[in-house]
Structure formats: structure tokens, C-alpha cells
Design an enzyme around this catalytic site. Structure first.
Site, PDB file in Angstrom:
ATOM      1  N   LYS A  89      -3.913 -29.840 -13.469  1.00  0.00           N
ATOM      2  CA  LYS A  89      -5.005 -29.276 -13.524  1.00  0.00           C
ATOM      3  C   LYS A  89      -5.208 -28.287 -12.357  1.00  0.00           C
ATOM      4  O   LYS A  89      -4.307 -28.232 -11.554  1.00  0.00           O
ATOM      5  CB  LYS A  89      -6.336 -30.433 -13.341  1.00  0.00           C
ATOM      6  CG  LYS A  89      -6.002 -30.948 -11.806  1.00  0.00           C
ATOM      7  CD  LYS A  89      -6.720 -30.214 -10.706  1.00  0.00           C
ATOM      8  CE  LYS A  89      -6.486 -31.058  -9.303  1.00  0.00           C
ATOM      9  NZ  LYS A  89      -6.654 -30.288  -8.239  1.00  0.00           N
ATOM     10  N   ALA A 131       2.404 -32.297  -4.301  1.00  0.00           N
ATOM     11  CA  ALA A 131       1.834 -31.620  -3.149  1.00  0.00           C
ATOM     12  C   ALA A 131       1.369 -30.131  -3.220  1.00  0.00           C
ATOM     13  O   ALA A 131       1.466 -29.719  -2.288  1.00  0.00           O
ATOM     14  CB  ALA A 131       2.378 -32.107  -1.957  1.00  0.00           C
ATOM     15  N   ALA A 132       1.044 -29.988  -4.441  1.00  0.00           N
ATOM     16  CA  ALA A 132       0.802 -28.375  -4.641  1.00  0.00           C
ATOM     17  C   ALA A 132      -0.634 -28.089  -4.992  1.00  0.00           C
ATOM     18  O   ALA A 132      -1.020 -26.896  -5.346  1.00  0.00           O
ATOM     19  CB  ALA A 132       1.572 -28.043  -5.757  1.00  0.00           C
ATOM     20  N   ASP A 151      -8.837 -38.304  -8.606  1.00  0.00           N
ATOM     21  CA  ASP A 151      -8.500 -37.076  -9.614  1.00  0.00           C
ATOM     22  C   ASP A 151      -8.042 -37.808 -11.066  1.00  0.00           C
ATOM     23  O   ASP A 151      -8.075 -37.125 -11.865  1.00  0.00           O
ATOM     24  CB  ASP A 151      -7.413 -35.997  -9.053  1.00  0.00           C
ATOM     25  CG  ASP A 151      -7.899 -35.180  -8.190  1.00  0.00           C
ATOM     26  OD1 ASP A 151      -9.330 -34.862  -8.276  1.00  0.00           O
ATOM     27  OD2 ASP A 151      -7.189 -34.320  -7.670  1.00  0.00           O
TER      28      ASP A 151
HETATM   29  P1  ATP Z   1      -4.333 -33.156  -5.842  1.00  0.00           P
HETATM   30  O1  ATP Z   1      -4.200 -31.939  -6.413  1.00  0.00           O
HETATM   31  O2  ATP Z   1      -4.803 -34.316  -6.596  1.00  0.00           O
HETATM   32  O3  ATP Z   1      -4.788 -33.208  -4.562  1.00  0.00           O
HETATM   33  P2  ATP Z   1      -1.562 -32.601  -5.184  1.00  0.00           P
HETATM   34  O4  ATP Z   1      -0.921 -31.833  -6.459  1.00  0.00           O
HETATM   35  O5  ATP Z   1      -1.886 -31.947  -4.192  1.00  0.00           O
HETATM   36  O6  ATP Z   1      -2.596 -33.791  -5.850  1.00  0.00           O
HETATM   37  P3  ATP Z   1       0.496 -34.648  -5.842  1.00  0.00           P
HETATM   38  O7  ATP Z   1       1.570 -33.650  -6.813  1.00  0.00           O
HETATM   39  O8  ATP Z   1      -0.298 -35.372  -6.521  1.00  0.00           O
HETATM   40  O9  ATP Z   1      -0.500 -33.535  -5.119  1.00  0.00           O
HETATM   41  O10 ATP Z   1       1.343 -35.385  -4.863  1.00  0.00           O
HETATM   42  C1  ATP Z   1       0.734 -35.782  -3.622  1.00  0.00           C
HETATM   43  C2  ATP Z   1       1.867 -36.831  -2.832  1.00  0.00           C
HETATM   44  O11 ATP Z   1       1.579 -37.969  -3.975  1.00  0.00           O
HETATM   45  C3  ATP Z   1       3.027 -36.389  -2.759  1.00  0.00           C
HETATM   46  O12 ATP Z   1       3.164 -36.585  -1.385  1.00  0.00           O
HETATM   47  C4  ATP Z   1       3.839 -37.324  -3.583  1.00  0.00           C
HETATM   48  O13 ATP Z   1       4.982 -37.890  -2.743  1.00  0.00           O
HETATM   49  C5  ATP Z   1       3.105 -38.467  -3.712  1.00  0.00           C
HETATM   50  N1  ATP Z   1       3.167 -39.100  -5.005  1.00  0.00           N
HETATM   51  C6  ATP Z   1       2.958 -40.244  -5.477  1.00  0.00           C
HETATM   52  N2  ATP Z   1       3.549 -40.380  -6.737  1.00  0.00           N
HETATM   53  C7  ATP Z   1       3.574 -39.248  -7.331  1.00  0.00           C
HETATM   54  C8  ATP Z   1       4.176 -38.700  -8.679  1.00  0.00           C
HETATM   55  N3  ATP Z   1       4.399 -39.416  -9.787  1.00  0.00           N
HETATM   56  N4  ATP Z   1       4.183 -37.347  -8.763  1.00  0.00           N
HETATM   57  C9  ATP Z   1       4.094 -36.577  -7.570  1.00  0.00           C
HETATM   58  N5  ATP Z   1       3.601 -37.004  -6.501  1.00  0.00           N
HETATM   59  C10 ATP Z   1       3.613 -38.316  -6.255  1.00  0.00           C
END
Ligand code: ATP
Length: 287
Positions: free
Chosen positions: A9, A100-101, A140
Site C-alpha cells: 500500500k 520496513a519501507a 494496517d
Molecule cells: P508499515 O507501512 O505498516 O509501517 P513497513 O512497510 O514500514 O510497515 P514492514 O515491511 O511491514 O514495514 O516491516 C516492519 C517490520 O516487521 C520489519 O522490521 C520486519 O522485520 C518485521 N516483519 C515481520 N513479519 C514480516 C513480514 N512477513 N514481511 C516483512 N516484514 C516483517
């Protein structure tokens, strides 16, 4: 055995309204799912949960746990708990979404497991049930279950489905480095934004097809926080706009920056403008 796609998203807007008694922030966000997706395969097994993940080549992939800390695993646990049965599942994930992006990669996987287990076991839970399960895993996750275009309020789990926007080409640029969502929200509290996106006005503008007016209003209150840590975010935005993007904005808590355009040649120009060794680029579409 069945397959599920876990779509990423972007946040067309992200506003923080205040802090809540439970420690979470009260948010108001316009969310849009995109075609970039992780690929999940689910298979029945007699009991328990098994998880395999291929995250080779994914930015941040080496840090993703493949045990109970993985959001896909937690989603399977919550699904079993909701149903009161040990519905065994073996999950295989091919990661495409950088971790974590700010693209909800983990939440998308959790959502795909919940949707997938409902199909695998023919449990016939309603969408509201699936979202309730998802909300136990992360704020989310309910949006990732529904997808499309939504207003997300509360912690992000109270959703209003909006009319789909026209299909845009979405260029995602993820600069080097990671931003923890917890860090971004905590740092925001120390430096509250005076600008806030007018979400209700933007919804009206999108519904009327007045996209230029809506783009001018897109805003993410966490962007200035994230730029302190990763200045390349501001650089990406500038370059994307100069290359002809309708709009360029950071998604979620960053550091990914997205740009929207309608045509392939502008998309290529935008991608070329931000190309460098530290930046991962994806060209996808809103869905
Ligand atoms: P958001 O936009 O919801 O804040 P994000 O894109 O910043 O999420 P994610 O890619 O969901 O972040 O990853 C955040 C953390 O969750 C990472 O530190 C990762 O190690 C952990 N994590 C746990 N399960 C997963 C998964 N299935 N895929 C990716 N990261 C995961």
C-alpha cells in the site's frame, strides 16, 4: 494448496490527530493498494504453523524473522484462535515488497494469510470477521484485507471504503536505510506538524475527478521527521517532481517515496531521475 497475493500500500495522505490512552496515535489516512505484491502459497497440514520465506534480494529481507515474530505467523495464530480450532497451515512467502519501507509489507502478508486460511478451510468468515482478526495482528492489516482506496481512522483499523481512483502508474523509490514506525511516531511527538492534510476535502476532490486539486493537498505529517534521518527522501521527491510526476510523497513512515503519473514515458523519466546505486525502484500500478 492455494495462492494469495499480498499487495503493498501507499499513503496518499497520513495525518496524526492525537495520542490515545492505549499509547497508539489517532490517525486519519487515505490509503491506496498497489499491484506490487508478495506471493503466498498456503497448504493444509494436520496441526500447527510452518513458515518458509524467500526474501533474497529484497531490501531489508535479511532482517525478517521466520518464527512467531513474523506477521504472517501471527496472523495464522490469530485465525486459529478466532476459530477455536488448530487449523494447521504451511505458509510459503516469496517477498517482493521491500521491508520496513512504509509499504506495509508485513501487514500485507498477514492479510493474505487471513484471507487465504478462510478459503483453505472454507470457514466462510465475513469480511468484518477477517478485519477483526487482522486488527489483533496490526493496525494496517484490516486495510490490507480490503485493499482499494480507503479512509483509515482510529489506529488505522476503522475503514471507510472509497470510490476507486483512476488507475495510476506508481513509481516507488526506496532510498537506502530503514525507518522504524515506532521511532517515526515517537519523534513526531517531539516536533508536531502545523500542516495537516484536509482528508475530507481530498475525498470529495477525488470523487469528482478533480485530481490536480487533490494532488496539491496530499501530505504526510511524518515526512519531515523521516527526512531528518534519511535526507535522500527529500532529494527523491524533488527529482520525481522535476521529471513530471503529478505528485511525489513519502509513504507511511518511510523511507519509500512514491510518484504518480498517467503515462509510461513519464514513468520511465521519473525512474531514471532517481536511479542510483542506493535506491531501489519499482514501477507498479494502483489497484
Ligand atoms: P508499515 O507501512 O505498516 O509501517 P513497513 O512497510 O514500514 O510497515 P514492514 O515491511 O511491514 O514495514 O516491516 C516492519 C517490520 O516487521 C520489519 O522490521 C520486519 O522485520 C518485521 N516483519 C515481520 N513479519 C514480516 C513480514 N512477513 N514481511 C516483512 N516484514 C516483517
Amino acid at each position: 494448496m492455494l495462492r494469495e497475493l499480498a499487495n503493498a500500500k501507499i499513503n496518499l495522505t497520513l495525518d496524526i490527530i492525537g495520542t490515545r490512552r492505549d499509547g497508539y496515535h489517532e490517525v486519519s489516512m487515505l490509503m491506496q493498494s498497489v499491484e506490487l505484491a508478495d506471493e503466498l502459497t498456503l497448504q493444509k497440514k494436520s496441526s500447527g504453523i510452518e513458515l518458509r520465506m524467500d526474501a533474497v534480494g529484497i531490501a531489508g529481507g535479511e532482517n525478517i524473522p521466520i518464527d512467531q515474530r513474523n506477521l504472517a505467523w501471527r496472523a495464522a495464530e490469530e485465525f486459529q484462535k478466532f476459530c477455536g480450532r488448530d487449523l494447521g497451515v504451511s505458509i510459503a512467502i516469496v517477498k517482493k515488497i521491500p521491508s520496513a519501507a512504509g509499504l506495509a509489507g508485513g501487514s500485507a502478508d498477514a492479510a493474505a494469510v487471513i484471507r487465504g486460511m478462510n478459503r483453505l478451510y472454507d470457514t466462510r468468515l465475513t469480511e468484518a470477521d477477517l478485519c477483526e482478526i487482522g486488527a489483533h495482528v496490526g493496525s494496517d492489516v484490516p486495510f490490507c484485507i480490503i485493499g482499494g482506496t480507503c479512509l483509515a481512522e482510529g489506529r488505522g483499523e476503522i475503514l471507510t471504503r472509497l470510490a476507486p481512483t483512476k488507475k495510476f502508474i506508481v513509481i516507488l523509490a526506496k532510498p537506502d536505510g530503514e525507518i522504524s514506525t515506532a521511532w517515526a511516531y515517537k519523534t513526531y511527538d517531539e516536533k508536531i506538524s502545523i500542516i495537516h492534510p484536509p482528508n475530507l476535502e481530498i475525498i470529495e476532490q477525488l470523487e469528482r475527478g478533480n485530481y490536480d486539486a487533490a494532488f496539491k493537498n496530499f501530505y504526510n505529517v511524518l515526512e519531515n521527521v523521516a527526512v531528518q534521518k534519511i535526507p535522500a527522501i527529500a532529494d527523491c521527491k524533488r527529482k520525481m517532481l522535476a521529471a513530471g510526476a503529478h505528485v511525489a510523497l513519502m509513504s507511511g513512515s518511510g523511507p519509500t517515496v512514491f510518484a504518480l503519473t498517467d503515462d509510461d514515458s513519464t514513468a520511465k523519466k521519473i525512474a531514471a531521475a532517481v536511479k542510483n546505486s542506493g535506491t531501489k525502484i519499482f514501477i507498479t500500478k494502483s489497484n
